[in-house]
Design a protein around this motif. Structure first.
Motif, short mmCIF file in Angstrom:
data_model
loop_
_atom_site.label_atom_id
_atom_site.label_comp_id
_atom_site.label_asym_id
_atom_site.label_seq_id
_atom_site.Cartn_x
_atom_site.Cartn_y
_atom_site.Cartn_z
N ARG A 16 -2.67 0.18 -3.48
CA ARG A 16 -2.64 -0.71 -2.31
C ARG A 16 -3.60 -1.89 -2.50
O ARG A 16 -3.29 -3.00 -2.05
N VAL A 17 -4.74 -1.66 -3.11
CA VAL A 17 -5.65 -2.77 -3.37
C VAL A 17 -5.00 -3.77 -4.33
O VAL A 17 -5.09 -4.98 -4.15
N ARG A 18 -4.33 -3.23 -5.36
CA ARG A 18 -3.63 -4.11 -6.32
C ARG A 18 -2.56 -4.92 -5.60
O ARG A 18 -2.39 -6.13 -5.87
N ASN A 19 -1.82 -4.30 -4.67
CA ASN A 19 -0.78 -5.01 -3.92
C ASN A 19 -1.38 -6.11 -3.05
O ASN A 19 -0.84 -7.22 -2.96
N GLN A 79 -12.60 -11.82 -5.61
CA GLN A 79 -11.79 -12.90 -5.08
C GLN A 79 -11.00 -12.42 -3.84
O GLN A 79 -10.82 -13.18 -2.89
N LEU A 80 -10.57 -11.16 -3.85
CA LEU A 80 -9.86 -10.60 -2.70
C LEU A 80 -10.76 -10.61 -1.47
O LEU A 80 -10.34 -11.00 -0.38
N GLY A 81 -12.01 -10.19 -1.64
CA GLY A 81 -12.94 -10.20 -0.51
C GLY A 81 -13.12 -11.59 0.06
O GLY A 81 -13.18 -11.78 1.28
N PHE A 82 -13.20 -12.57 -0.83
CA PHE A 82 -13.36 -13.96 -0.37
C PHE A 82 -12.12 -14.40 0.41
O PHE A 82 -12.25 -15.03 1.47
#
Length: 331
Positions: free
Chosen positions: A295-298, A310-313
């Motif tokens: 799910r994190v990868r998605n 980068q996802l957190g940003f």
């Protein structure tokens, strides 16, 4: 200077700055840029990685990338917490001094509560009498599940603001469901890397500072603090912590083309931003480690990013997690 303010060595500071400008870069490329030996740079990168300031590139593990400079805020917060603790102690001493100078007893400012059960009872009575707001800093071990919130108090309009120390959400700690339910009831919950003390404040009129050992230790106790400069300092400490930390429990908001991420993804993001590991997230949400990673990868694919940093940003920039009710009001 980073080395002065955050405790980094000049070498670590120089390496981090170079990594920001060159990333992604190999240790050899950094060594050439800095004029250091490759082995020296490798050791420095290991230290930066252990402190959450650098990591391996997603596409090429031989290359390193710098974590966003905002990551340094965690180190700064640690220093600020140390100063806040010193301020609280100084205010306490000043209050005792002033009480003595005025010829009044310390008991007019602080009462000492003896015994774990007595502390629980006092917190229960404080919640029953709450009219407007309850502030709570929660460190492990938790006093009791019931001390986190009071549904009846929330129903009559009492605002609950709670900051949880990340260890509370460890793999063997209280299940995440409790905090999801508390959020649904109207409680505002945020996660902090670490908290300086336990604290329970009611209506800004009095506070409980538990001084508890292990959960079954009947020798625990607490300080009951009444209106004073010491109470003002404790409230200021809470507000300072509240302004630094992220919301813990989020629900999904629109992402792209009117679609929304699922609630499970929102919960994963909430815990991921709170600093939990994949295994801790899986344990809290009662799902497999593989499901968390998938799910994190998605979510990374949806956000069109290559790394979790980068996802957190992007989550923060795009507002994927619903804002708390009434905003982030502080008083």
């Amino acid at each position: 200077m980073l080395s002065d303010v955050l405790g980094l060595t000049p070498e670590q500071s120089d390496t981090y700055r170079a990594l920001i400008s060159l990333a992604p870069a190999t240790a050899a490329e950094l060594a050439e840029s800095l004029g250091f030996g490759v082995g020296q740079v490798v050791r420095t990168l290991g230290t930066l990685e252990s402190r959450g300031l650098a990591g391996h590139s997603h596409g090429d593990t031989t290359r390193f990338v710098a974590c966003p400079p905002a990551t340094l805020r965690a180190l700064l917060i640690q220093r600020q917490n140390e100063l806040k603790l010193a301020e609280v102690e100084l205010d306490s001493l000043a209050e005792f001094y002033r009480a003595g100078a005025l010829g009044r007893g310390v008991a007019d400012v602080v009462d000492v509560i003896h015994g774990t059960e007595a502390v629980r009872e006092h917190i229960g009575h404080m919640q029953l009498g709450a009219r407007e707001e309850v502030l709570n800093l929660v460190k492990a071990p938790v006093i009791s599940a019931g001390s986190l919130t009071d549904g009846a108090a929330i129903a009559r309009g009492v605002r609950y603001r709670v900051i949880l120390e990340r260890a509370i959400l460890g793999e063997r700690a209280a299940p995440f469901d409790n905090f999801v339910e508390a959020r649904a009831a109207g409680e505002e919950v945020r996660i902090a890397e670490a908290l300086p003390l336990k604290l329970f404040v009611v209506d800004r009129e009095f506070a409980m500072v538990p001084l508890l050992g292990p959960a079954k230790d009947a020798r625990g106790g607490a300080l009951l603090v009444y209106e004073s400069s010491l109470l003002d300092a404790l409230i200021a400490l809470f507000e300072s912590e509240w302004g630094k930390v992220t919301q813990a429990v989020g629900s999904a908001t629109a992402v792209q083309n009117g679609s929304a991420i699922e609630d499970l993804d929102a919960q994963i993001l909430s815990l991921l931003l709170g600093g939990l590991t994949d295994s801790a997230i899986a344990a809290q949400l009662r799902i497999s480690l593989r499901t968390v990673a998938r799910r994190v990868r998605n979510l990374m694919d949806i956000a069109k990013v290559q790394t979790r940093m980068q996802l957190g940003f992007q989550v923060s920039r795009l507002g994927w997690l619903e804002a708390e009710r009434d905003g982030s009001r502080t008083e």
